[in-house]
Design an enzyme around this catalytic site. Structure first.
Site, PDB file in Angstrom:
ATOM      1  N   GLY A 113       0.852  -1.190   0.000  1.00 42.97           N
ATOM      2  CA  GLY A 113       0.000   0.000   0.000  1.00 42.97           C
ATOM      3  C   GLY A 113       0.886   1.237   0.000  1.00 42.97           C
ATOM      4  O   GLY A 113       2.016   1.203  -0.496  1.00 42.97           O
ATOM      5  N   ARG A 114       0.383   2.309   0.600  1.00 42.63           N
ATOM      6  CA  ARG A 114       1.128   3.579   0.564  1.00 42.63           C
ATOM      7  C   ARG A 114       2.525   3.439   1.150  1.00 42.63           C
ATOM      8  O   ARG A 114       3.516   3.869   0.551  1.00 42.63           O
ATOM      9  CB  ARG A 114       0.371   4.655   1.353  1.00 42.63           C
ATOM     10  CG  ARG A 114      -0.744   5.317   0.583  1.00 42.63           C
ATOM     11  CD  ARG A 114      -1.359   6.411   1.436  1.00 42.63           C
ATOM     12  NE  ARG A 114      -2.076   5.817   2.549  1.00 42.63           N
ATOM     13  CZ  ARG A 114      -3.387   5.900   2.740  1.00 42.63           C
ATOM     14  NH1 ARG A 114      -4.121   6.589   1.899  1.00 42.63           N
ATOM     15  NH2 ARG A 114      -3.965   5.332   3.768  1.00 42.63           N
ATOM     16  N   ILE A 115       2.618   2.843   2.353  1.00 42.44           N
ATOM     17  CA  ILE A 115       3.927   2.781   3.013  1.00 42.44           C
ATOM     18  C   ILE A 115       4.816   1.751   2.311  1.00 42.44           C
ATOM     19  O   ILE A 115       6.003   1.989   2.083  1.00 42.44           O
ATOM     20  CB  ILE A 115       3.767   2.483   4.522  1.00 42.44           C
ATOM     21  CG1 ILE A 115       2.999   3.640   5.191  1.00 42.44           C
ATOM     22  CG2 ILE A 115       5.131   2.308   5.195  1.00 42.44           C
ATOM     23  CD1 ILE A 115       2.628   3.410   6.650  1.00 42.44           C
ATOM     24  N   THR A 180       7.457  -2.671  10.455  1.00 40.81           N
ATOM     25  CA  THR A 180       7.020  -1.348  10.913  1.00 40.81           C
ATOM     26  C   THR A 180       5.497  -1.252  10.831  1.00 40.81           C
ATOM     27  O   THR A 180       4.948  -0.153  10.874  1.00 40.81           O
ATOM     28  CB  THR A 180       7.638  -0.217  10.054  1.00 40.81           C
ATOM     29  OG1 THR A 180       7.359  -0.504   8.672  1.00 40.81           O
ATOM     30  CG2 THR A 180       9.132  -0.087  10.271  1.00 40.81           C
ATOM     31  N   ARG A 182       2.423  -3.776  12.317  1.00 41.34           N
ATOM     32  CA  ARG A 182       1.858  -4.032  13.640  1.00 41.34           C
ATOM     33  C   ARG A 182       2.485  -5.311  14.189  1.00 41.34           C
ATOM     34  O   ARG A 182       2.716  -6.268  13.442  1.00 41.34           O
ATOM     35  CB  ARG A 182       0.339  -4.217  13.551  1.00 41.34           C
ATOM     36  CG  ARG A 182      -0.448  -2.939  13.349  1.00 41.34           C
ATOM     37  CD  ARG A 182      -0.410  -2.034  14.569  1.00 41.34           C
ATOM     38  NE  ARG A 182      -1.212  -0.828  14.419  1.00 41.34           N
ATOM     39  CZ  ARG A 182      -0.750   0.361  14.023  1.00 41.34           C
ATOM     40  NH1 ARG A 182       0.528   0.508  13.730  1.00 41.34           N
ATOM     41  NH2 ARG A 182      -1.558   1.408  13.921  1.00 41.34           N
ATOM     42  N   GLU A 211       2.905  -3.849  23.361  1.00 39.73           N
ATOM     43  CA  GLU A 211       3.890  -2.763  23.418  1.00 39.73           C
ATOM     44  C   GLU A 211       3.756  -2.052  24.748  1.00 39.73           C
ATOM     45  O   GLU A 211       2.650  -1.631  25.079  1.00 39.73           O
ATOM     46  CB  GLU A 211       3.648  -1.774  22.283  1.00 39.73           C
ATOM     47  CG  GLU A 211       4.029  -2.350  20.935  1.00 39.73           C
ATOM     48  CD  GLU A 211       3.724  -1.433  19.769  1.00 39.73           C
ATOM     49  OE1 GLU A 211       3.149  -0.341  19.985  1.00 39.73           O
ATOM     50  OE2 GLU A 211       4.060  -1.813  18.643  1.00 39.73           O
ATOM     51  N   HIS A 230       8.120   1.715  18.590  1.00 41.38           N
ATOM     52  CA  HIS A 230       7.014   2.185  17.733  1.00 41.38           C
ATOM     53  C   HIS A 230       7.212   3.662  17.344  1.00 41.38           C
ATOM     54  O   HIS A 230       6.404   4.524  17.694  1.00 41.38           O
ATOM     55  CB  HIS A 230       5.655   1.985  18.433  1.00 41.38           C
ATOM     56  CG  HIS A 230       4.496   1.969  17.467  1.00 41.38           C
ATOM     57  ND1 HIS A 230       3.370   1.208  17.644  1.00 41.38           N
ATOM     58  CD2 HIS A 230       4.291   2.630  16.304  1.00 41.38           C
ATOM     59  CE1 HIS A 230       2.516   1.402  16.640  1.00 41.38           C
ATOM     60  NE2 HIS A 230       3.065   2.271  15.806  1.00 41.38           N
TER      61      HIS A 230
HETATM   62  C1  DGY Z   1      -0.203   4.517  12.726  1.00 39.97           C
HETATM   63  O1  DGY Z   1      -0.514   5.665  12.394  1.00 39.97           O
HETATM   64  O2  DGY Z   1      -0.936   3.567  12.537  1.00 39.97           O
HETATM   65  C2  DGY Z   1       1.131   4.336  13.331  1.00 39.97           C
HETATM   66  O3  DGY Z   1       1.373   3.064  13.765  1.00 39.97           O
HETATM   67  C3  DGY Z   1       1.368   5.346  14.428  1.00 39.97           C
HETATM   68  O4  DGY Z   1       2.709   5.669  14.291  1.00 39.97           O
END
Ligand code: DGY
Length: 264
Positions: A113-115, A180, A182, A211, A230
């Site tokens: 996706g975007r990230i 990065t 979940r 966490e 996080h």
């Molecule tokens: C989110 O926006 O989902 C991130 O995990 C927060 O940094």
């Protein structure tokens, strides 16, 4: 909560039916995050409460961190720093502190996706070969080709423990896992075993479940592990923009207007 009309929720807040029942006047939920796994969206929908999120403004910061983790794990930055700091580094050696090549390596991006796409753009600059894995692709076949794996799917019942013992077994012994997304995407017991037995090369995690991890959690004793707290979106700009989008969602909801950044 009984009189609350708006809720500004953090990723650490569990917004479940019990909380919603305790807040009968709630008219909007503004999540200070782009992920929504902390919110029972069906329960909010059933009560007619709109949910807002903070898309786009943390994409690049999170992709930067994914790449920082990848590089740090590949080139053993933390171990090297600790050795220098503790006076254990004596001299330059031909075979000292050898790590993995990043340039030319194969990066499997799970959830493009975007990230994920922002990570792919960075990987292009390092001449990496990029393999994207979507919902309908063969995850294990892709993992078997990976030098690095970066996780970006949303956490849902379908993606919980997507990286389980079988997925870890599909990875090659030198491959490094970067998360990065979940913590719940990874079966951490299986990960601790895979690291302990040297069945994968390493893991670099921005997120865990829970966490923070309890200090006694076996994962924290595993070798070749890097964990940070996080901080994917923790840049001054990203967090300021997240605050702006969250407040815009909150105020729109309280004014009875459509949210500018509703959950997708
Ligand atoms: C989110 O926006 O989902 C991130 O995990 C927060 O940094």
């Amino acid at each position: 909560m009984a009189s609350a009309e708006g809720l500004l929720a953090m990723v650490t807040d569990r917004v479940d039916p019990a909380l919603l029942d305790a807040a009968p006047h709630l008219r909007v939920i503004a999540n200070f995050a782009v992920g929504t796994d902390n919110i029972d969206l069906d329960a909010a929908r059933a009560r007619g409460i709109p949910v807002g999120v903070t898309p786009d403004v943390l994409t690049d910061a999170t992709a930067d961190l994914a790449f920082a983790l990848l590089l740090a794990a590949a080139r053993r930055l933390i171990e090297g720093h600790e050795a220098v700091r503790d006076g254990r580094w004596r001299t330059w050696e031909p075979a000292g502190w050898l790590g993995a090549d990043v340039h030319g390596a194969t990066l499997v991006i799970v959830g493009a996706g975007r990230i994920g796409e922002a990570v792919a753009r960075r990987a292009g600059g390092f001449d990496m070969e990029i393999v994207r894995v979507g919902r309908d692709d063969d995850l294990h076949a892709a993992l078997a080709r990976a030098d690095f794996v970066s996780l970006h799917p949303p956490l849902t019942p379908a993606t919980r423990h997507l990286i389980d013992a079988a997925a870890l077994a599909a990875m090659r012994p030198h491959a490094i896992l970067v998360n990065t997304g979940r913590g719940g995407l990874v079966d951490q017991e299986a990960l601790a075993r895979a690291l302990g037995e040297g069945r994968i090369g390493g893991a670099a995690l921005d997120v865990t479940d829970p966490e923070p991890l309890p200090a006694a959690d076996p994962l924290l004793q595993a070798p070749n592990l890097l964990v940070v707290p996080h901080i994917g979106s923790a840049t001054h700009t990203a967090r300021r923009r997240m605050a702006e989008l969250s407040v815009a969602n909150l105020l729109a909801g309280l004014a009875g207007e459509p949210l500018p950044h509703p959950v997708g």
